[in-house]
Design a protein around this motif. Structure first.
Motif, PDB file in Angstrom:
ATOM      1  N   PHE A 453       0.845  -1.189   0.000  1.00  0.00           N
ATOM      2  CA  PHE A 453       0.000   0.000   0.000  1.00  0.00           C
ATOM      3  C   PHE A 453       0.882   1.240   0.000  1.00  0.00           C
ATOM      4  O   PHE A 453       1.899   1.301   0.706  1.00  0.00           O
ATOM      5  CB  PHE A 453      -0.923   0.001   1.220  1.00  0.00           C
ATOM      6  CG  PHE A 453      -1.940  -1.092   1.191  1.00  0.00           C
ATOM      7  CD1 PHE A 453      -3.229  -0.847   0.748  1.00  0.00           C
ATOM      8  CD2 PHE A 453      -1.606  -2.387   1.586  1.00  0.00           C
ATOM      9  CE1 PHE A 453      -4.169  -1.861   0.700  1.00  0.00           C
ATOM     10  CE2 PHE A 453      -2.537  -3.411   1.540  1.00  0.00           C
ATOM     11  CZ  PHE A 453      -3.819  -3.146   1.094  1.00  0.00           C
ATOM     12  N   ASN A 454       0.499   2.212  -0.799  1.00  0.00           N
ATOM     13  CA  ASN A 454       1.300   3.428  -0.958  1.00  0.00           C
ATOM     14  C   ASN A 454       0.887   4.462   0.091  1.00  0.00           C
ATOM     15  O   ASN A 454      -0.221   4.972   0.083  1.00  0.00           O
ATOM     16  CB  ASN A 454       1.096   4.007  -2.365  1.00  0.00           C
ATOM     17  CG  ASN A 454       2.113   5.092  -2.683  1.00  0.00           C
ATOM     18  OD1 ASN A 454       2.801   5.593  -1.804  1.00  0.00           O
ATOM     19  ND2 ASN A 454       2.210   5.451  -3.949  1.00  0.00           N
ATOM     20  N   TYR A 455       1.813   4.772   0.991  1.00  0.00           N
ATOM     21  CA  TYR A 455       1.556   5.753   2.043  1.00  0.00           C
ATOM     22  C   TYR A 455       1.981   7.161   1.626  1.00  0.00           C
ATOM     23  O   TYR A 455       1.745   8.119   2.351  1.00  0.00           O
ATOM     24  CB  TYR A 455       2.324   5.370   3.318  1.00  0.00           C
ATOM     25  CG  TYR A 455       1.670   4.271   4.127  1.00  0.00           C
ATOM     26  CD1 TYR A 455       1.069   4.541   5.349  1.00  0.00           C
ATOM     27  CD2 TYR A 455       1.642   2.954   3.675  1.00  0.00           C
ATOM     28  CE1 TYR A 455       0.461   3.534   6.098  1.00  0.00           C
ATOM     29  CE2 TYR A 455       1.037   1.947   4.407  1.00  0.00           C
ATOM     30  CZ  TYR A 455       0.462   2.243   5.625  1.00  0.00           C
ATOM     31  OH  TYR A 455      -0.140   1.256   6.356  1.00  0.00           O
ATOM     32  N   GLU A 648       5.612   3.046   4.381  1.00  0.00           N
ATOM     33  CA  GLU A 648       4.797   2.503   5.475  1.00  0.00           C
ATOM     34  C   GLU A 648       5.583   2.400   6.779  1.00  0.00           C
ATOM     35  O   GLU A 648       5.111   2.825   7.843  1.00  0.00           O
ATOM     36  CB  GLU A 648       4.254   1.125   5.078  1.00  0.00           C
ATOM     37  CG  GLU A 648       3.398   0.491   6.167  1.00  0.00           C
ATOM     38  CD  GLU A 648       2.828  -0.856   5.746  1.00  0.00           C
ATOM     39  OE1 GLU A 648       2.123  -1.478   6.556  1.00  0.00           O
ATOM     40  OE2 GLU A 648       3.094  -1.281   4.598  1.00  0.00           O
ATOM     41  N   LYS A 649       6.790   1.871   6.704  1.00  0.00           N
ATOM     42  CA  LYS A 649       7.598   1.677   7.909  1.00  0.00           C
ATOM     43  C   LYS A 649       7.898   3.010   8.590  1.00  0.00           C
ATOM     44  O   LYS A 649       7.761   3.141   9.818  1.00  0.00           O
ATOM     45  CB  LYS A 649       8.902   0.957   7.544  1.00  0.00           C
ATOM     46  CG  LYS A 649       9.776   0.626   8.743  1.00  0.00           C
ATOM     47  CD  LYS A 649      11.027  -0.120   8.296  1.00  0.00           C
ATOM     48  CE  LYS A 649      11.936  -0.429   9.488  1.00  0.00           C
ATOM     49  NZ  LYS A 649      13.176  -1.133   9.056  1.00  0.00           N
ATOM     50  N   SER A 650       8.293   4.015   7.803  1.00  0.00           N
ATOM     51  CA  SER A 650       8.645   5.320   8.366  1.00  0.00           C
ATOM     52  C   SER A 650       7.424   6.034   8.931  1.00  0.00           C
ATOM     53  O   SER A 650       7.496   6.657  10.001  1.00  0.00           O
ATOM     54  CB  SER A 650       9.308   6.199   7.300  1.00  0.00           C
ATOM     55  OG  SER A 650      10.510   5.621   6.841  1.00  0.00           O
ATOM     56  N   VAL A 654       6.992   7.243  12.764  1.00  0.00           N
ATOM     57  CA  VAL A 654       6.656   8.609  13.180  1.00  0.00           C
ATOM     58  C   VAL A 654       5.423   8.595  14.067  1.00  0.00           C
ATOM     59  O   VAL A 654       5.385   9.243  15.129  1.00  0.00           O
ATOM     60  CB  VAL A 654       6.431   9.520  11.952  1.00  0.00           C
ATOM     61  CG1 VAL A 654       5.865  10.875  12.378  1.00  0.00           C
ATOM     62  CG2 VAL A 654       7.732   9.714  11.182  1.00  0.00           C
ATOM     63  N   TYR A 655       4.415   7.857  13.642  1.00  0.00           N
ATOM     64  CA  TYR A 655       3.157   7.742  14.395  1.00  0.00           C
ATOM     65  C   TYR A 655       3.438   7.256  15.819  1.00  0.00           C
ATOM     66  O   TYR A 655       2.956   7.838  16.802  1.00  0.00           O
ATOM     67  CB  TYR A 655       2.239   6.767  13.658  1.00  0.00           C
ATOM     68  CG  TYR A 655       0.876   6.559  14.266  1.00  0.00           C
ATOM     69  CD1 TYR A 655      -0.246   7.152  13.722  1.00  0.00           C
ATOM     70  CD2 TYR A 655       0.696   5.738  15.379  1.00  0.00           C
ATOM     71  CE1 TYR A 655      -1.515   6.954  14.258  1.00  0.00           C
ATOM     72  CE2 TYR A 655      -0.557   5.530  15.929  1.00  0.00           C
ATOM     73  CZ  TYR A 655      -1.662   6.135  15.366  1.00  0.00           C
ATOM     74  OH  TYR A 655      -2.902   5.944  15.905  1.00  0.00           O
ATOM     75  N   THR A 656       4.225   6.188  15.921  1.00  0.00           N
ATOM     76  CA  THR A 656       4.512   5.587  17.236  1.00  0.00           C
ATOM     77  C   THR A 656       5.320   6.521  18.115  1.00  0.00           C
ATOM     78  O   THR A 656       5.025   6.686  19.300  1.00  0.00           O
ATOM     79  CB  THR A 656       5.262   4.252  17.041  1.00  0.00           C
ATOM     80  OG1 THR A 656       4.484   3.382  16.220  1.00  0.00           O
ATOM     81  CG2 THR A 656       5.519   3.580  18.379  1.00  0.00           C
ATOM     82  N   LEU A 675      -5.977   6.494   7.143  1.00  0.00           N
ATOM     83  CA  LEU A 675      -6.588   6.381   5.816  1.00  0.00           C
ATOM     84  C   LEU A 675      -6.158   5.097   5.130  1.00  0.00           C
ATOM     85  O   LEU A 675      -6.984   4.348   4.593  1.00  0.00           O
ATOM     86  CB  LEU A 675      -6.192   7.601   4.969  1.00  0.00           C
ATOM     87  CG  LEU A 675      -6.805   7.732   3.584  1.00  0.00           C
ATOM     88  CD1 LEU A 675      -8.297   7.972   3.666  1.00  0.00           C
ATOM     89  CD2 LEU A 675      -6.142   8.878   2.823  1.00  0.00           C
ATOM     90  N   ILE A 676      -4.858   4.808   5.155  1.00  0.00           N
ATOM     91  CA  ILE A 676      -4.346   3.596   4.501  1.00  0.00           C
ATOM     92  C   ILE A 676      -4.830   2.351   5.235  1.00  0.00           C
ATOM     93  O   ILE A 676      -5.125   1.324   4.609  1.00  0.00           O
ATOM     94  CB  ILE A 676      -2.808   3.620   4.426  1.00  0.00           C
ATOM     95  CG1 ILE A 676      -2.327   4.839   3.637  1.00  0.00           C
ATOM     96  CG2 ILE A 676      -2.281   2.343   3.776  1.00  0.00           C
ATOM     97  CD1 ILE A 676      -2.825   4.912   2.220  1.00  0.00           C
ATOM     98  N   ASP A 677      -4.930   2.426   6.563  1.00  0.00           N
ATOM     99  CA  ASP A 677      -5.442   1.275   7.316  1.00  0.00           C
ATOM    100  C   ASP A 677      -6.883   0.958   6.906  1.00  0.00           C
ATOM    101  O   ASP A 677      -7.251  -0.215   6.764  1.00  0.00           O
ATOM    102  CB  ASP A 677      -5.383   1.566   8.818  1.00  0.00           C
ATOM    103  CG  ASP A 677      -3.965   1.470   9.365  1.00  0.00           C
ATOM    104  OD1 ASP A 677      -3.100   0.928   8.645  1.00  0.00           O
ATOM    105  OD2 ASP A 677      -3.715   1.949  10.493  1.00  0.00           O
TER     106      ASP A 677
END
Length: 835
Positions: A453-455, A648-650, A654-656, A675-677
């Motif tokens: 999925f493209n974040y 996705e990983k980055s 950042v979120y965490t 949104l991606i989730d």
């Protein structure tokens, strides 16, 4: 019997059907004409999601996260700054749209309190120097201050190490940096040829009407200023401008391409049926269905979104399929010698059930998407499902009514699109064909298959002027303009957030109020008070105006004759004197101006510390409080991310990190991850729901499990082939192309239903391919032309969606013409009880 009664009803009231259709088309056409594409992404998220609720609450206090950016380019900094102040003043009046105008650093406030803002080491070092040289401080405010300061030092009874230390510190790199800070009040780039103003919107929801009105209001405000400063290049970018421009671009291109597709389809139909009238009969009911659906959609939903923007082309492809099956059978009966009414009755008896089953199955598969939490799929489910039903109604009623008035004569039966030789060939080499196609589908699925999925939202932006401008600004400023916000209830909490953020590797800049409230003020204020009192009680020395070069010679002579142990200061002082000696008049004047300003703010800083005491939030200028404080006095820290943190990983990193620092945090990263989730969850859920639904509808229609599974063959294998195709080309799912798999499931099933329905009537693979095969090819070509044309929109969201749908339909077509007939041939005994 039911179809015969329906046919007789239509023939009896055909004139009224046409009249009512015209009236209804005019009525709904009025609303359809008001439809626009809304490119907003945040509006596609469910409003009751806790993350979205938090996002809205924080943005209501501090404004939206997508700044409109004004760029001012020029060679005259004075004019650039004058224009900036005028723009800021004018834009502040647009309070309906603009929450905050961010265009300058708090340099004036920092300068007036500079001694509290420098770090502790520099503070105590500066205090020591100033304490020992209060008279030099007095002389700093004189004309020709440099020569007088040097002359004073040289005229003292002893020229010692402290004097040399003061002299070298005055010209060290840290002070040079300070002089630069004094000159960087505005948001310049490195060469001071570009200056930025950031406009924080009042609305953070990606409401496109708001964005467009905001951009229009700002552009209107800029026009007189642009005329006043013709030498300056003033432009606008930022997400509100980008999305407005993208929406206008997409509206225009979709309308243009829809017209081109319609023209190409008419040519295809003329070529296929050898009749111009056939193309008109095919297109008219679909155009009416499009108008009806857009009108209904406007009244209920009010917009087209990123996903539903392709609706007109979608329905041109899908609705035409039903018209084609209808007319293929109609002309087949006409050419067999029947009259118009008898031919129509045969269509109702033999073909309409298949059309009805296909339409209901496809419409139901779209309506299932309305169970999605992601509004892009929800709204697609409504408009596409409604469009299919409208197509079924217009074809059944309007097309039948129109054709009943026609005078069509039999024509020579054209050679079928698919020859008997083709059918014989695939049957002769059935095992080879099956193995080859299944190998193409399944072997790559077992080797390095991945669905991603493209974040990265910026991968989805088209090549338009506002996007190019923002990209160039990011390169110029070596910074990202996307940020998240951490909210604190106190300055102590804000400082904690800042210190924890400094330990991370995710930011390019931290814009925090904590930096404007100095540390250790209780220790520094008494020292500055003593220093200021000493300054006030010190008498200014009377020093004559002497040439700087002469003073330099005097100081050099003193250094040569004095015995000072610290050779570092002597060597450094010689360097300084040599530097001063080589200055021309303009350079000297600028240096003395900087020295005067530098020491003026040093003195002002001591005065403010004495008269005002410690700096608190209440002491900050109003424009800073407006920037960082909400109405309830919560404090925002703006965290600008490093460029390249959109995978996705980055993004999840950042979120965490931000959420671990403080639960009360939100911003672009948080919303985009959510949104991606939703896309990820809805892709799987909607695909399963659609598949289950079409399975049971087909099962109910054919009433046999084996026939149902056979009917699903093209859509199952076609969808798997498409997923494999995406994996091989490293195409990731995004907010737009998420619809591809559910669409292929809904579209592809139509081919299987018509082919199997025809086989059950004729019990002949050759007849199935002659009649339904031709219709399937033409309907697939119409859909491929429609969706393939979207590639030329040159908008990554829409172009990629069209690209994938083109190949998805192509893969289903290949399966329908090869694997499906072969499976019928191989299993006709066990499935159809046929030898």
């Amino acid at each position: 019997m039911k179809n015969r009664n329906l046919f007789r009803f239509i023939i009896k009231y055909r004139l009224w059907i046409i009249i009512i259709s015209i009236i209804l088309t005019i009525f709904l056409g009025i609303f359809a004409s008001k439809t626009n594409i809304d490119m907003g992404t945040y509006t596609l998220l469910p409003e009751n999601d806790p993350e979205i609720i938090k996002f809205k609450q924080i943005s209501e206090n501090f404004g939206g996260f997508d700044n409109l950016i004004i760029t001012i380019k020029g060679n005259d900094n004075l004019k650039m700054e004058q224009a900036t102040e005028e723009i800021a003043k004018k834009i502040k009046g647009l309070s309906e749209f603009i929450k905050y105008v961010d265009y300058k650093y708090p340099v004036d406030f920092i300068k007036e309190n500079i001694l509290l803002y420098i770090n502790d080491d520099l503070f105590y070092k500066s205090v020591e120097l100033l304490k020992n040289n209060p008279k030099v401080l007095k002389l700093s405010q004189e004309k020709n201050n440099l020569s007088k300061m040097l002359l004073y030092l040289s005229s003292k009874n002893s020229f010692n190490e402290q004097d040399l230390n003061f002299l070298t510190e005055l010209f060290n790199d840290e002070n040079e940096d300070f002089f630069k800070i004094l000159d960087m009040k505005y948001y310049y780039n490195e060469d001071k040829k570009n200056l930025l103003i950031f406009l924080r919107p009042t609305d953070a929801t990606h409401d496109m009407k708001f964005f467009q009105n905001m951009v229009n209001a700002v552009e209107k405000s800029l026009n007189p200023i642009m005329q006043k400063y013709p030498s300056l290049n003033i432009g606008i970018t930022g997400m509100p401008k980008i999305m407005s421009e993208q929406q206008d671009n997409l509206n225009t291109k979709i309308a243009t391409i829809s017209t081109i597709v319609l023209f190409l389809l008419i040519i295809l139909f003329i070529f296929s049926f050898k009749k111009f009238s056939a193309s008109i009969y095919i297109v008219i009911p679909i155009l009416i269905a499009i108008i009806w659906t857009l009108g209904i959609n406007y009244l209920i939903i009010g917009r087209l979104n990123i996903v539903t923007s392709i609706f007109s082309i979608l329905l041109l492809g899908l609705g035409v399929d039903f018209s084609l099956h209808f007319l293929t059978k109609f002309y087949y009966e006409i050419n067999s010698g029947k009259n118009v009414l008898d031919s129509l009755e045969m269509v109702f008896h033999q073909t309409l059930p298949g059309i009805f089953a296909g339409a209901i199955t496809t419409a139901a598969s779209f309506y299932v998407l309305m169970f999605s939490k992601f509004k892009g799929l929800f709204e697609l489910g409504f408009i596409a499902g409604t469009g299919i039903l409208m197509s079924l109604i217009t074809i059944t009623f309007i097309l039948t009514a129109i054709l009943s008035y026609s005078k069509i004569k039999p024509s020579k039966i054209q050679k079928n699109v698919i020859s008997k030789r083709f059918t014989d060939t695939i049957i002769k080499y059935n095992y080879i064909v099956v193995i080859l196609i299944l190998a193409i589908i399944f072997i790559p699925l077992l080797i390095n298959f991945r669905i991603e999925f493209n974040y990265n939202a910026f991968d989805l932006l088209p090549d338009i002027p506002s996007v190019r401008l923002e990209n160039s600004l990011k390169e110029e400023y070596n910074n990202s303009f996307e940020y998240n916000i951490l909210v604190a209830n106190s300055i102590e909490e804000s400082k904690r957030q800042y210190e924890e953020l400094k330990k991370t590797d995710i930011y390019s800049e931290i814009d925090s109020l904590a930096l404007l409230i100095p540390d250790n003020q209780s220790e520094k204020i008494p020292i500055l008070k003593d220093l200021y009192n000493k300054y006030l009680t010190t008498e200014k020395p009377k020093i004559a105006n002497v040439s700087l070069k002469l003073v330099i010679m005097l100081v050099q002579n003193l250094i040569e004759n004095k015995k000072i142990d610290n050779t570092f200061y002597i060597d450094k002082t010689k360097e300084v004197l040599n530097y001063l000696n080589n200055l021309n008049k303009n350079e000297l004047d600028n240096l003395q101006k900087n020295i005067k300003e530098y020491f003026y703010y040093v003195i002002k800083s001591m005065e403010n510390a004495t008269t005002k005491g410690e700096i608190s939030i209440d002491d900050l200028p109003e424009y800073l409080k407006d920037k960082y404080l909400s109405k309830n006095k919560n404090i925002a820290t703006f965290v600008f991310l490093k460029d390249g943190l959109w995978d996705e990983k980055s993004m999840k990193k950042v979120y965490t990190i931000l959420r671990n620092i403080d639960e009360n945090s939100t911003g672009t990263t948080f919303v985009w991850v959510k949104l991606i989730d939703y896309i990820r969850e809805d892709l799987l859920r909607s695909s399963i729901y659609v598949f289950i639904l079409i399975f049971f509808i087909v099962l109910i229609y054919f009433r046999k499990l084996k026939i149902t599974l056979l009917t699903l063959t093209p859509v199952i294998l076609g969808a798997l082939w498409l997923l494999n195709f995406m994996s091989l080309l490293n195409i990731k799912f995004n907010i737009a192309n998420i619809v591809v798999i559910p669409l292929i499931l809904g579209i592809g099933i139509d081919d299987g239903i018509h082919m199997i329905h025809n086989y059950l009537i004729n019990r002949s693979i050759i007849e199935m391919i002659k009649q339904s095969g031709k219709a399937v090819i033409i309907t697939s070509l119409t859909s491929m032309i429609g969706f393939g044309s979207l590639y030329f929109v040159k908008d990554p969201l829409v172009s990629q969606m069209g690209f994938l749908l083109f190949f998805g339909i192509f893969f289903c077509l290949i399966i329908s013409l090869t694997i499906l007939p072969l499976f019928i041939q191989l299993f006709k005994k066990s499935i159809f009880n046929q030898k």
